[in-house]
Each structure stands twice: as C-alpha cells, then as structure tokens.
Write an enzyme that holds these catalytic residues in place. Structure first.
Site, PDB file in Angstrom:
ATOM      1  N   HIS A 173       7.719  56.592  62.171  1.00 56.32           N
ATOM      2  CA  HIS A 173       8.480  57.483  61.288  1.00 56.32           C
ATOM      3  C   HIS A 173       7.805  57.636  59.928  1.00 56.32           C
ATOM      4  CE1 HIS A 173      10.195  53.792  59.535  1.00 56.32           C
ATOM      5  NE2 HIS A 173      10.405  54.532  58.479  1.00 56.32           N
ATOM      6  N   LYS A 177       7.289  61.137  56.964  1.00 58.90           N
ATOM      7  CA  LYS A 177       7.705  61.107  55.565  1.00 58.90           C
ATOM      8  C   LYS A 177       6.938  62.163  54.773  1.00 58.90           C
ATOM      9  CE  LYS A 177       9.069  56.293  54.822  1.00 58.90           C
ATOM     10  NZ  LYS A 177      10.258  56.400  53.988  1.00 58.90           N
ATOM     11  N   GLU A 211      10.144  44.739  50.508  1.00 60.94           N
ATOM     12  CA  GLU A 211      11.588  44.860  50.769  1.00 60.94           C
ATOM     13  C   GLU A 211      12.270  43.708  50.059  1.00 60.94           C
ATOM     14  OE1 GLU A 211      11.517  46.854  55.229  1.00 60.94           O
ATOM     15  OE2 GLU A 211      11.311  44.699  55.029  1.00 60.94           O
ATOM     16  N   ASP A 230       5.279  44.401  62.756  1.00 62.67           N
ATOM     17  CA  ASP A 230       6.421  45.214  62.340  1.00 62.67           C
ATOM     18  C   ASP A 230       5.995  46.419  61.504  1.00 62.67           C
ATOM     19  OD1 ASP A 230       9.139  45.818  62.167  1.00 62.67           O
ATOM     20  OD2 ASP A 230       9.353  44.773  60.260  1.00 62.67           O
ATOM     21  N   HIS A 235       2.776  51.436  60.393  1.00 64.77           N
ATOM     22  CA  HIS A 235       2.982  52.286  59.204  1.00 64.77           C
ATOM     23  C   HIS A 235       1.806  52.191  58.225  1.00 64.77           C
ATOM     24  CE1 HIS A 235       6.939  52.398  60.751  1.00 64.77           C
ATOM     25  NE2 HIS A 235       7.471  51.425  60.068  1.00 64.77           N
ATOM     26  N   LYS A 321       9.084  40.718  53.181  1.00 71.72           N
ATOM     27  CA  LYS A 321      10.545  40.745  53.028  1.00 71.72           C
ATOM     28  C   LYS A 321      10.957  39.785  51.932  1.00 71.72           C
ATOM     29  CE  LYS A 321      11.901  42.259  57.588  1.00 71.72           C
ATOM     30  NZ  LYS A 321      12.562  43.476  57.089  1.00 71.72           N
TER      31      LYS A 321
END
Ligand code: NDP
Length: 465
Positions: A173, A177, A211, A230, A235, A321
């Site tokens: 995804h 963007k 994040e 991940d 990405h 994270k």
C-alpha cells in the site's frame, strides 16, 4: 498511468476471501464505500469466509467498519450494501467455489482478493483453477510476499501456475501513497535536481519509519514477522528504489518496474555489520510474545547501491515500534561547500531535500541564508514546496481505494512485480537467515544507541520533528 499499451478490460466483480478479517475491516470496506461515493462501485462484491455468518451479519460488519474508519456515508453505504453478497464455506471444499461461481452470475473477469493468511493461498489458488474461475480473472495478494527469498519464489511460482503475471496484483500500500508517487514525480519533473542527484553531491540518504505504538494485540503475528519482514523488505525498499532508480522511459508500469528491479539488483545484500536490531523494553510482556523472544521490533540498516550514480553513498534506513513519534520521512543530504569563503563554524547540516511521507505530506528544501547583521554568518532555512494533510482527507483518495480501483481497472503500475519483490528479498535474505541478537531500547526513544555508528561520521541522525 500512461505511456504504454492501453489497459485491459476492467474487472466486473470482486471476490473477497477473508471478508471477516482485520484487513477487510480496517481497509477494504472503507475503500469500497469511498468507491461507491465516487460512483465507481459498479460491480458485485462477494465476501467469502468460513465463519458461518449470514449476509446480514456481513452487512453489519461492513457498516461497523466504515463507521469506525472514516465515517458512515448513508447513500454511499446503501450502494455498497446493494452490491454485497456472501458465500460461506471451507476453502478445501469444491462446493464453496461452485457457490462463488453462482454468486458471480454473468461476471467474466472477476478479481479475487486474498485477504487471508498466506498459508491458505495454495488451497484457494488451486480451487480457482479447478473450478475454471481463474479464466480471465485477476488475483490480488497482500504483503508479505513470502517470508524469505525462497518462499517468495515458491509463492510466485504457485500464482504463476494459475494466473499470468499481468493478472497478479501484489499490494504494497506504500506504492498507493500520494507522497510516495510524488518522490518519483519530483525527481523526474525538476531539471535542477538531475545534475546533483548522485554520488558527487549527495552525502547520504536517510529514511526513518517510526511508530510510537507497539504491536497492539497482534503479538502472535509479529512474532512470525519482525520489523524487516514487516516493513523494510517491502515498503521501505520500494521507497529506496524510487529514490535511487534511473529515469524510466515513461510512466507505463513495465518501464517503472524495470528501473526498480535494476536498482534493487545493484544493492549489495546486507551483512551483519550493516544491521543493528533492537527490541523495545516490554515487548516480551505483550500477549502471545515469547518471554525470551529475539524478534526485532527495530532495525537500522546501511545500504550501498553499487551503481555509477550512487557508489559510496550510504542509504541508512531505520524502522521501529514504540519510538519517539509516528512518522515516515526521507532526507537526502547534500555535501557541504568547502569552508573557504566564510569564517563561521561548519554548519551541522548541509542542504537537503526532505520528503515527509506520513502522517503529514511534505516536500522541503533545506538551505542556508545570511543572518541579518554585519557578520557574514548564516542560518538554516527550509523552503516547503508541499505541506499538506494526510492522504485520504479532504476528498483525496486513500491508498487502498486507489489500489483497489487500479486492480479492478487492470493497471499494475502501483503494484509490485515478481522480479522487484524477489530483488528486495535478496537484499535482506542474509539477515533473515542468520538472525542477530537484539539490543533493548526504551519505549519513547529513537531506538538503540548502537545504531548511531551508522551516522557518526555524517552529522548524526536527521531526527524528524
Ligand atoms: P486475519 O488474521 O484477520 O484473517 C483474515 C480471515 O482469514 C479471518 O477472518 C478468517 O476468516 C480467515 N482465516 C484465518 N485463518 C484461516 C485459515 N487457516 N484457513 C482459512 N481461513 C482462515 O488476517 P488479516 O485480515 O489481518 O490479513 C489478511 C492478509 O492481509 C494477510 O495475508 C496479511 O498478511 C495481510 N495484511 C494485513 C494487514 C492488516 O492491517 N491487517 C496489513 C497488510 C497486509 P474466517 O475464519 O471467517 O473464514
């Protein structure tokens, strides 16, 4: 996009496997309602699951989803509701697929969206082939595309036995963007960048994907994934390819994918000295996480692109994270001019181009100007060229709406091609095969201090603000 052969015929139905799942709830129903609002949801949506629901439950689930993610639009939702169908059944049972065929009615070119765990892909793909449903159809698969180079190749072979490459849409995804597409546009639509976008002028490229939250109840899934699988393999390496690639001959999908594959193949496979892994304190206390887990929730990697353009320029990518804030930002930093004219201390940072990819969207140029006064000393300023809200607000298309619409239309530009995916896996595969010990870091920090060695000679991290 443009510049190539015309697009194939649009799909005339969407089949959503895993319609009861998290992805459908958070992303796909809101995207479908947005399409309905825009007047582009002119096809039936067949949800499939094993859960033993009835159609009314599916409608209520869709309603709850759009209410929570973006807001219920009564007239758009009515269109979505009128298009929703439901098939319940086991994916190993050929009868499930016969009932899907019945729900598809006269559709000739359905799109099958596999919003299910990858372990279920082989059964579904095989049954689609057996029941003749794959003819003229497209398939949409979600990241991660495999767990390693080897399993990505196996997944690609499995899909290619039933669907031709042009009918396989691998969703990352990030490529949907607006801000990521603007990297490509900004690079190749501005003549002033072209002479300086190379090893002679660029000192380093840094990318941070941070994040401020942890695994939010998805510890089981994260234990099988870790930060490299991940977000870095997919990405962030896609973004690196946009930053580093040569100019494509057009915006035709194959032209862009060719350049992405070329540049990713020139990146050296990573070695352990170019990786620092971390894990936030408290991760091991999360539900479904092993008390001695070595799964990294943070990684910093240093990449080198062995091309004429980029030889010797470090691309430093970090993701994690429970970091200080939530944002994704790229900074391309230029070399400083020789300090022979002005007698001022060496500035801490050179000129730069900054791309903020989320949550806000920005493109900015960093420069120095003279400070007012008698002395010939200066200060940094930033010229913002783009400074906008997050995508999906103010009527802009959210990434999932864009990608779903493109898949239905058969436009593969913003999807990942087989060789691009495999080239990205080849870069991180050595690290995945030999996991490294993780360095603990404090929640709310910028990750383990060990990663500072990647930036010690180049002025430190460009911490996003
Ligand atoms: P879930 O774990 O929520 O599973 C989706 C659905 O698949 C479940 O509701 C379940 O439906 C069905 N399912 C689960 N296990 C099995 C099984 N063993 N056999 C058959 N069906 C099963 O997954 P997500 O929705 O989170 O993710 C779907 C896909 O999208 C995955 O490939 C994931 O990697 C990917 N993805 C997810 C993201 C997210 O934000 N969630 C983001 C990016 C990618 P039922 O039992 O009702 O049939």
């Amino acid at each position: 996009m443009t510049g190539g052969p015309s697009l194939p015929l649009a799909s005339d139905a969407l089949v959503l496997f895993g319609v009861t799942g998290d992805l459908a709830y958070k992303k796909i129903f809101p995207a479908l309602q947005a399409m309905a609002k825009r007047g582009t949801l002119g096809f039936p949506v067949v949800g499939v699951a094993r859960s033993g629901w009835v159609r009314d439950q599916l409608v209520e689930r869709a309603r709850a989803s759009v209410t929570e993610y973006g807001g219920l639009d009564p007239s758009a939702f009515a269109i979505l509701e009128s298009q929703l169908r439901y098939v319940e059944g086991d994916y190993h049972d050929p009868d499930t697929f016969r009932r899907i065929r019945v729900e598809l009615q006269h559709a000739q070119r359905p799109t099958f969206y596999l919003a299910i765990p990858p372990s279920v892909f082989p059964a579904i793909v095989q049954r689609l082939a057996d029941c003749g449903c794959s003819k003229g159809a497209r398939v949409v698969v979600e990241k991660p595309f495999g767990r390693s180079l080897e399993s990505a190749r196996a997944l690609n072979q499995l899909l290619l036995r039933t669907f031709p490459e042009e009918s396989i849409f691998r969703i990352d995804h990030y490529l949907g963007k607006e801000a990521v597409q603007n990297i490509l546009y900004f690079r190749f639509a501005n003549a002033f960048l072209d002479p300086i976008w190379n090893r002679r002028y660029v000192e380093n490229v840094q990318m941070t994907m941070a994040e401020d939250f942890g695994v939010v109840g998805r510890g089981k899934l994260y234990e099988e994934t870790g930060v490299i699988r991940d977000v870095i393999q997919n990405h962030l390496l896609q973004v690196v390819s946009y930053l580093a690639m040569e100019a494509p001959s057009s915006t035709y999908a194959e032209a862009i994918h060719d350049e992405q594959a070329k540049v990713l193949r020139t990146i050296r496979p990573l070695t352990t000295e170019n990786l620092v892994s971390g894990q936030y304190r408290g991760y091991r206390d999360e539900p479904d996480v092993a008390p001695d887990s070595q799964v990294p929730t943070y990684a910093a990697i240093r990449l080198y692109v062995d091309s004429w353009r980029w030889e010797g320029v470090p691309f430093i990518v970090r993701a994690g994270k429970r970091l200080k804030m939530t944002c994704t930002e790229v900074r391309v930093e230029f070399k400083t001019p020789p300090p022979v004219v002005f007698h001022e201390p060496a500035p801490p940072e050179g000129n730069y181009v900054r791309f903020r990819l989320s949550p806000q969207v920005a493109i900015a140029l960093g420069a120095r100007v003279k400070s007012p006064g008698e002395a010939m000393v200066g200060e940094p300023i930033e010229l913002k060229l783009v400074d906008g809200p997050e995508q999906g607000t103010g009527g802009q298309m959210d990434a999932y709406e864009r990608l779903l619409g493109d898949a239905m239309a058969g436009d593969a530009t913003l999807f990942a091609r087989q060789d691009v995916v495999e080239a990205a896996w080849a870069i991180v595969d050595p690290l995945i095969r030999t996991p490294q010990p993780v360095h603990a870091y404090e929640p709310g920090s910028w990750g383990p201090g060990d990663a500072d060695r990647f930036v010690s000679g180049i002025g430190g991290w460009n911490a996003p603000e």
